[in-house]
Design an enzyme around this catalytic site. Structure first.
Site, PDB file in Angstrom:
ATOM      1  N   GLU A  98      65.910 -83.395  84.908  1.00 19.68           N
ATOM      2  CA  GLU A  98      65.966 -82.088  85.577  1.00 19.68           C
ATOM      3  C   GLU A  98      64.736 -81.873  86.459  1.00 19.68           C
ATOM      4  OE1 GLU A  98      66.744 -78.877  82.821  1.00 19.68           O
ATOM      5  OE2 GLU A  98      66.272 -77.358  84.322  1.00 19.68           O
ATOM      6  N   LYS A 153      65.782 -72.567  75.629  1.00 18.09           N
ATOM      7  CA  LYS A 153      66.137 -73.812  76.323  1.00 18.09           C
ATOM      8  C   LYS A 153      64.979 -74.214  77.231  1.00 18.09           C
ATOM      9  CE  LYS A 153      68.173 -76.488  79.642  1.00 18.09           C
ATOM     10  NZ  LYS A 153      67.620 -76.895  80.944  1.00 18.09           N
ATOM     11  N   ASP A 189      63.288 -88.405  67.813  1.00 15.06           N
ATOM     12  CA  ASP A 189      64.609 -87.814  67.588  1.00 15.06           C
ATOM     13  C   ASP A 189      64.592 -86.367  68.071  1.00 15.06           C
ATOM     14  OD1 ASP A 189      66.976 -86.801  66.622  1.00 15.06           O
ATOM     15  OD2 ASP A 189      66.863 -87.845  64.704  1.00 15.06           O
ATOM     16  N   HIS A 197      57.910 -57.016  96.844  1.00 19.52           N
ATOM     17  CA  HIS A 197      57.308 -57.397  98.128  1.00 19.52           C
ATOM     18  C   HIS A 197      58.233 -57.051  99.285  1.00 19.52           C
ATOM     19  CE1 HIS A 197      54.439 -60.568  96.241  1.00 19.52           C
ATOM     20  NE2 HIS A 197      54.050 -59.329  96.078  1.00 19.52           N
TER      21      HIS A 197
END
Ligand code: NAD
Length: 422
Positions: free
Chosen positions: A82, A259, A275, A372
């Site tokens: 990723e 996550k 693992d 902003h």
């Protein structure tokens, strides 16, 4: 249609298995070259690691920089497909350095082995009888692993739980100090060995004998202070605190929040051939102990700086399992420069906290970006000729309509003036 019921596939050599794939799927010569490309993992090793091996899967390894943990610098190898995880971790670690980096404390490497007993008429009587023989059981378990014992580890305690009193089941927990190993094999071996004796003592039938991945005695706690100016000011601190409250109170958000934490931790686990499913399972179960929530906590201290705290089980090893069989995993451990599973756990906790910080800061900053744009909308309104109270009115409308452009601001201004006139 491919036939997946090829008998004896496991008995074939890697080359023979590939030939079957070629035949069944009409693989091209290029595809065959690709499948035969094994990188650093020799076929002989790969074929002994898992079953029915035909190839290996490569994932890029990037080094996360700037990690200062318990006063020591680390280069952190991360294997992940990723994008932006490595950059985000490095960036967060750079910001954490301003206030001294990360601090982590990992508990003793105590794992839990479960032994399930059924058919016991007096579950609490059985609990008592088992506890009475605790020392004998610990000694028996330790006779299975003299290496662990010599290293100061081994079985340390026995606990007994009676679960579901209406349909009683007695569960024995063997608590084992697994030192520098992840410990599943070590614990399972001991649990299996104890089973007949426990059956004798309790009068029950032994069924499951297996490690629990909810390693509540093997927990890592990591902490860092992020300087408010370095991370973008009070708005960012507030944004992160709000993002945290969202994760704390909503399991849908907490899942994604956690996550993000595991993005970092898993990447290091993959790089070191640990693992990661075991750590994942433990982390999410830990997050769900009182209803699923955020694994991390975020606060503001009296200086207005952001304080991050992460706590989760960390069953990881630097010996055992595939950590030593995979040559690249060994090299990654060398790059990481860790000398014990506990130090490894310290690093992983810090990486999880860094990753979490990076993710919620980015999310919270999008809210800031909106702020902003609102400021910018005033400039646009002024450019369109708005004056005094007109400025805020025009700005509000062009933000609402998501058209922060001078031509649209002029149109709105015209309408306001016409309306005012009318
Ligand atoms: P292992 O059995 O290969 O290694 C542990 C053994 O190494 C110890 O029992 C000890 O005898 C020896 N050892 C030598 N030096 C040591 C040191 N410094 N510290 C500790 N032990 C030392 O591996 P393991 O860590 O017991 O098991 C890990 C493997 O089990 C992983 O591959 C995991 O995937 C697998 N596994 C996991 C689960 C699960 O998570 N539920 C279940 C079964 C198997």
């Amino acid at each position: 249609m491919v036939n997946s019921a090829i008998s004896g596939f496991y008995r074939l050599s890697i080359a023979e298995r590939r030939d079957i794939l070629k035949r069944e799927l009409n693989l091209t010569d290029d595809e065959m070259r690709l499948i035969a490309n094994m990188g650093s993992l020799e076929e002989g090793i790969a074929d002994r690691m898992i079953e029915n091996v035909v190839s290996e899967m490569e994932v890029p390894i990037g080094i996360a920089m700037n990690f200062l943990i318990n006063g020591k610098d680390y280069l952190v190898p991360m294997a992940i497909e990723e994008p932006s995880v490595v950059a985000a971790a490095s960036n967060a670690a750079r910001m954490a350095r301003v206030k001294g980096g990360f601090k982590s404390i990992s508990s003793d490497p105590l794992m839990i082995g479960q032994i399930e007993l059924s058919g016991i008429p007096d579950p609490f009587g059985a609990k008592f009888r088992i506890l009475e023989r605790k020392e004998e059981l610990i000694q028996l378990a330790n006779s299975r692993d003299p290496v662990l014992l010599k290293l100061g580890g081994g079985a340390k305690d026995v606990e007994v739980r009676v679960i579901d009193e209406n349909n009683p089941m007695v569960v024995v927990h063997l608590i084992v100090d697994v030192r520098d190993a992840m410990g599943a094999n070590a614990v399972n071996t001991m649990a299996e060995y104890l089973a007949p004796r426990i059956s004798e003592i309790s009068g029950g039938k032994v069924r499951l004998r297996i490690l629990s991945n909810l390693a509540t005695y093997r927990v890592t706690r990591s902490y860092a202070v992020f300087d408010k100016k370095t991370i973008g000011g009070e708005d960012v601190v507030e944004g992160i605190l709000e993002a945290y409250r969202f994760a704390r109170d909503d399991p849908y958000r907490a899942t994604t929040h956690n996550k993000g934490i595991m993005n970092g931790i898993d990447a290091v686990l993959v790089a070191t051939s640990n693992d990661w499913r075991a750590v994942e399972a433990g982390a999410h179960a830990y997050a769900a102990m009182k209803g699923y929530t955020s694994l991390s906590r975020w606060e503001m201290n009296s200086d207005g700086d952001l304080v991050g705290y992460l706590e989760l089980p960390m069953a990881v090893g630097i010996v055992g399992g595939a950590t030593v069989t995979h040559p690249k995993a060994k090299l990654m451990r060398k790059i990481l420069g860790i000398t014990s599973a506990r130090e490894f756990a310290d690093v992983l906790g810090a990486v999880g906290l860094a990753q979490n910080f990076a993710a919620i800061r980015a999310l919270a900053s999008e809210g800031i970006q909106k702020g902003h744009m609102e400021l910018h909308a005033r400039n646009v309104a002024i450019s369109a000729g708005a004056k005094g109270e007109e400025i805020d009115r025009v700005a509000e409308i062009i933000v609402r309509d998501k058209m922060i452009r001078v031509d649209y601001a002029s149109e709105i201004l015209k309408k306001i003036r016409e309306g005012t006139k009318g």
